[in-house]
Design a protein around this motif. Structure first.
Motif, mmCIF file in Angstrom:
data_model
loop_
_atom_site.group_PDB
_atom_site.id
_atom_site.type_symbol
_atom_site.label_atom_id
_atom_site.label_comp_id
_atom_site.label_asym_id
_atom_site.label_seq_id
_atom_site.Cartn_x
_atom_site.Cartn_y
_atom_site.Cartn_z
ATOM 1 N N LEU A 173 -27.141 -7.807 23.794
ATOM 2 C CA LEU A 173 -28.495 -8.296 23.500
ATOM 3 C C LEU A 173 -28.739 -8.489 22.006
ATOM 4 O O LEU A 173 -29.871 -8.432 21.532
ATOM 5 C CB LEU A 173 -29.552 -7.340 24.073
ATOM 6 C CG LEU A 173 -29.465 -7.063 25.589
ATOM 7 C CD1 LEU A 173 -30.499 -6.044 26.029
ATOM 8 C CD2 LEU A 173 -29.628 -8.367 26.365
ATOM 9 N N GLY A 174 -27.669 -8.742 21.260
ATOM 10 C CA GLY A 174 -27.833 -9.033 19.842
ATOM 11 C C GLY A 174 -27.986 -7.821 18.944
ATOM 12 O O GLY A 174 -28.167 -7.963 17.728
ATOM 13 N N PHE A 175 -27.915 -6.624 19.532
ATOM 14 C CA PHE A 175 -28.025 -5.405 18.722
ATOM 15 C C PHE A 175 -26.665 -5.047 18.125
ATOM 16 O O PHE A 175 -25.641 -5.671 18.423
ATOM 17 C CB PHE A 175 -28.553 -4.245 19.578
ATOM 18 C CG PHE A 175 -29.970 -4.420 20.034
ATOM 19 C CD1 PHE A 175 -31.019 -4.328 19.122
ATOM 20 C CD2 PHE A 175 -30.258 -4.677 21.369
ATOM 21 C CE1 PHE A 175 -32.336 -4.491 19.545
ATOM 22 C CE2 PHE A 175 -31.561 -4.843 21.798
ATOM 23 C CZ PHE A 175 -32.609 -4.749 20.878
ATOM 24 N N SER A 176 -26.665 -4.020 17.291
ATOM 25 C CA SER A 176 -25.408 -3.564 16.698
ATOM 26 C C SER A 176 -25.503 -2.082 16.368
ATOM 27 O O SER A 176 -26.568 -1.464 16.445
ATOM 28 C CB SER A 176 -25.080 -4.358 15.431
ATOM 29 O OG SER A 176 -25.940 -3.983 14.363
ATOM 30 N N MET A 177 -24.357 -1.531 16.002
ATOM 31 C CA MET A 177 -24.253 -0.159 15.495
ATOM 32 C C MET A 177 -23.524 -0.257 14.161
ATOM 33 O O MET A 177 -22.541 -0.989 14.029
ATOM 34 C CB MET A 177 -23.462 0.698 16.476
ATOM 35 C CG MET A 177 -22.809 1.941 15.865
ATOM 36 S SD MET A 177 -21.519 2.618 16.945
ATOM 37 C CE MET A 177 -20.677 3.732 15.830
ATOM 38 N N LEU A 178 -24.001 0.470 13.156
ATOM 39 C CA LEU A 178 -23.321 0.518 11.866
ATOM 40 C C LEU A 178 -22.556 1.837 11.756
ATOM 41 O O LEU A 178 -23.066 2.890 12.136
ATOM 42 C CB LEU A 178 -24.325 0.413 10.711
ATOM 43 C CG LEU A 178 -25.263 -0.796 10.690
ATOM 44 C CD1 LEU A 178 -26.041 -0.831 9.375
ATOM 45 C CD2 LEU A 178 -24.514 -2.098 10.911
ATOM 46 N N TYR A 179 -21.337 1.752 11.231
ATOM 47 C CA TYR A 179 -20.509 2.946 11.075
ATOM 48 C C TYR A 179 -19.880 2.947 9.682
ATOM 49 O O TYR A 179 -19.294 1.952 9.256
ATOM 50 C CB TYR A 179 -19.431 2.977 12.152
ATOM 51 C CG TYR A 179 -18.413 4.096 11.986
ATOM 52 C CD1 TYR A 179 -18.813 5.409 11.726
ATOM 53 C CD2 TYR A 179 -17.052 3.837 12.088
ATOM 54 C CE1 TYR A 179 -17.892 6.427 11.571
ATOM 55 C CE2 TYR A 179 -16.115 4.853 11.951
ATOM 56 C CZ TYR A 179 -16.542 6.148 11.685
ATOM 57 O OH TYR A 179 -15.618 7.153 11.520
ATOM 58 N N ILE A 180 -20.027 4.074 8.983
ATOM 59 C CA ILE A 180 -19.465 4.224 7.638
ATOM 60 C C ILE A 180 -18.415 5.325 7.703
ATOM 61 O O ILE A 180 -18.723 6.513 7.561
ATOM 62 C CB ILE A 180 -20.561 4.583 6.608
ATOM 63 C CG1 ILE A 180 -21.746 3.624 6.741
ATOM 64 C CG2 ILE A 180 -19.993 4.552 5.184
ATOM 65 C CD1 ILE A 180 -22.944 4.005 5.878
ATOM 66 N N PRO A 181 -17.140 4.966 7.927
ATOM 67 C CA PRO A 181 -16.101 5.997 8.040
ATOM 68 C C PRO A 181 -15.841 6.686 6.712
ATOM 69 O O PRO A 181 -15.603 6.041 5.696
ATOM 70 C CB PRO A 181 -14.883 5.200 8.515
ATOM 71 C CG PRO A 181 -15.119 3.806 8.033
ATOM 72 C CD PRO A 181 -16.603 3.609 8.071
ATOM 73 N N ARG A 182 -15.924 8.025 6.727
ATOM 74 C CA ARG A 182 -15.674 8.859 5.541
ATOM 75 C C ARG A 182 -16.526 8.420 4.348
ATOM 76 O O ARG A 182 -16.101 8.454 3.203
ATOM 77 C CB ARG A 182 -14.195 8.836 5.172
ATOM 78 C CG ARG A 182 -13.249 9.363 6.253
ATOM 79 C CD ARG A 182 -13.479 10.820 6.559
ATOM 80 N NE ARG A 182 -12.427 11.379 7.419
ATOM 81 C CZ ARG A 182 -12.665 12.077 8.521
ATOM 82 N NH1 ARG A 182 -13.913 12.301 8.919
ATOM 83 N NH2 ARG A 182 -11.667 12.585 9.231
ATOM 84 N N PHE B 240 -28.613 2.337 15.342
ATOM 85 C CA PHE B 240 -28.410 3.551 14.552
ATOM 86 C C PHE B 240 -27.249 3.344 13.588
ATOM 87 O O PHE B 240 -26.437 2.426 13.741
ATOM 88 C CB PHE B 240 -28.177 4.779 15.432
ATOM 89 C CG PHE B 240 -26.918 4.769 16.253
ATOM 90 C CD1 PHE B 240 -25.820 5.546 15.890
ATOM 91 C CD2 PHE B 240 -26.824 4.006 17.411
ATOM 92 C CE1 PHE B 240 -24.672 5.550 16.655
ATOM 93 C CE2 PHE B 240 -25.669 4.009 18.182
ATOM 94 C CZ PHE B 240 -24.589 4.783 17.804
ATOM 95 N N VAL B 241 -27.208 4.200 12.584
ATOM 96 C CA VAL B 241 -26.124 4.200 11.605
ATOM 97 C C VAL B 241 -25.375 5.524 11.756
ATOM 98 O O VAL B 241 -25.980 6.593 11.678
ATOM 99 C CB VAL B 241 -26.653 4.081 10.161
ATOM 100 C CG1 VAL B 241 -25.478 4.070 9.170
ATOM 101 C CG2 VAL B 241 -27.530 2.845 9.993
ATOM 102 N N LYS B 242 -24.079 5.447 11.979
ATOM 103 C CA LYS B 242 -23.254 6.650 12.095
ATOM 104 C C LYS B 242 -22.389 6.752 10.848
ATOM 105 O O LYS B 242 -21.806 5.766 10.403
ATOM 106 C CB LYS B 242 -22.377 6.590 13.348
ATOM 107 C CG LYS B 242 -21.483 7.820 13.543
ATOM 108 C CD LYS B 242 -20.636 7.711 14.803
ATOM 109 C CE LYS B 242 -21.467 7.899 16.055
ATOM 110 N NZ LYS B 242 -21.908 9.307 16.212
ATOM 111 N N PHE B 243 -22.296 7.949 10.283
ATOM 112 C CA PHE B 243 -21.409 8.153 9.138
ATOM 113 C C PHE B 243 -20.844 9.567 9.167
ATOM 114 O O PHE B 243 -21.443 10.482 9.724
ATOM 115 C CB PHE B 243 -22.125 7.859 7.811
ATOM 116 C CG PHE B 243 -23.347 8.695 7.520
ATOM 117 C CD1 PHE B 243 -23.270 9.786 6.660
ATOM 118 C CD2 PHE B 243 -24.588 8.378 8.063
ATOM 119 C CE1 PHE B 243 -24.393 10.550 6.364
ATOM 120 C CE2 PHE B 243 -25.717 9.133 7.776
ATOM 121 C CZ PHE B 243 -25.619 10.229 6.921
#
Length: 403
Positions: free
Chosen positions: A64-73, A103-106
């Motif tokens: 549906l056009g959404f996303s998740m952001l992930y910042i590894p380390r 959401f943003v995962k890091f």
């Protein structure tokens, strides 16, 4: 006064990461080229005109056009600077909205504890203050998870530091295994794409042995070419004909010794001679089977290493289980680390281990006198009212995929 900028150059980003005390491969700009099934955004955070924080963000498209952001380390920044941390978090919320991120995962390169194998664990109290700062910003800390599969990146890793790594520092049994491999004629070489066929074949054997799904030759080639000049394969091989010739000489010596035995020869000496004869003949039979199958120079064990900013990561390793008697894995991993230090690395990460500090990965990697490092783990920054539902689905999906 702080401000941020999207799309900073790879060189500006990488220079900052390398000069920080949080240097790691996953925040190198090239890592996004490896994860090219994700989108990527590099962002720099400035105080006036000075760069004070960076983040290479991976962007995972969702339905549906959404996303998740992930910042590894990452992000890479001074986590003791509460004002800077607050600004970075608020900026990430704005960036998340641009990408319709839920959401943003890091999982920053911060450690809750560290200890050299065999020594007392050391807790790092300042990281708890960072956790408190982040949670006050409305961020969810997933905590000290107990299962490797609960996190994207391992929360525990075995990391060999140059100052603790010499052959003399290793245990007696590990040194003996290295000598055994050398004495049996195993040769170790370092190279690049010319070793890919053999390395990929070892990874296929490892995949079958462990009943897991690993990558293919194309992916390993991508790693080597993306990090060209900063990557290498370590490959251990055995010349079967040469090993056979050596054993035939040993067998001749064994028979010559037996011919000298008399009635006065100690029974124990006779028994040891007979056992040695049986061992040599069994190995000769083993080698002959493979020679008859047309094999000559056989790859036994291999690793693939990537380097970035004075750090080294052993990212993949495989072995032919059929040749386990030659102790190829221990020699290969030892030579991989030694080569990393010869090339200028200050440490080499051997990868994740079980959170329980008890299991196959832990016991094998502990042979190399590593520092056991416990990362702080993952944080989730909610950026949508849908976050609770989406995070629940994410956890279920991750649990199912880990089985």
């Amino acid at each position: 006064m702080y401000h941020y900028q999207l799309g900073i150059s790879a060189s500006e980003h990488d220079d900052f990461v390398i000069q920080s005390d949080q240097t790691n491969l996953l925040q190198s700009s090239s890592w996004a080229k490896i994860k090219d099934n994700w989108g990527n955004e590099r962002v720099g955070f400035y105080q006036e005109d000075q760069l004070v924080a960076v983040a290479s963000i991976l962007i995972q498209p969702l339905p549906l056009g959404f996303s998740m952001l992930y910042i590894p380390r990452g992000p890479i920044m001074d986590y003791q600077n509460k004002e800077l941390v607050s600004y970075v978090i608020q900026s990430l919320k704005k960036i998340a909205k641009q990408y319709k991120a839920l959401f943003v995962k890091f999982d920053p390169s911060l450690f809750l504890s560290k200890h050299l194998i065999g020594q007392e664990n050391t807790e790092t109290t300042d990281v708890q203050a960072v956790i408190d700062t982040l949670t006050k910003e409305g961020i969810e800390w997933t905590g000290r998870t107990s299962d490797m599969a609960e996190n994207i990146q391992p929360r525990f890793q075995a990391n060999i530091h140059k100052e603790f790594f010499t052959e003399q520092d290793l245990s007696k049994s590990t040194r003996q295994a290295i000598r055994t491999a050398r004495n049996k004629g195993i040769q170790v070489q370092f190279g690049g794409t010319e070793l890919l066929e053999d390395f990929a074949s070892l990874m296929k054997k490892t995949e079958a042995r462990k009943s897991i799904h690993l990558r293919g030759k194309d992916y390993y080639e991508k790693l080597l070419t993306t990090y060209q000049g900063q990557s290498y394969i370590t490959l251990s091989t055995l010349d079967l004909e040469k090993r056979k010739s050596s054993l035939i000489k040993d067998l001749e010596k064994n028979k010559a010794e037996a011919e000298k035995f008399t009635e006065k020869t100690k029974p124990g000496k006779v028994e040891n001679n007979q056992k040695e004869k049986e061992r040599i003949e069994e190995e000769l039979q083993f080698l002959e089977q493979h020679l008859q199958a047309g094999r000559q120079i056989v790859p036994l064990s291999g690793t693939l290493t990537l380097e970035f900013g004075g750090t080294s990561e052993n990212v993949y390793a495989g072995m032919d289980e059929e040749f386990r008697r030659y102790q190829p894995a221990i020699l290969t991993w030892y030579e991989t680390a030694q080569h990393a230090f010869d090339r200028g690395a200050s440490w080499q990460n051997m990868g994740g281990i079980e959170n329980s500090l008890d299991g196959g990965l832990y016991h094998f990697k502990s042979k190399f006198n590593p520092v056991i490092e416990e990362f702080v783990g993952e944080f989730n920054l909610p950026t949508s009212p849908l976050y609770p539902l989406v995070n629940k689905v994410y956890k279920i999906r991750k649990k199912l995929r880990s089985k």
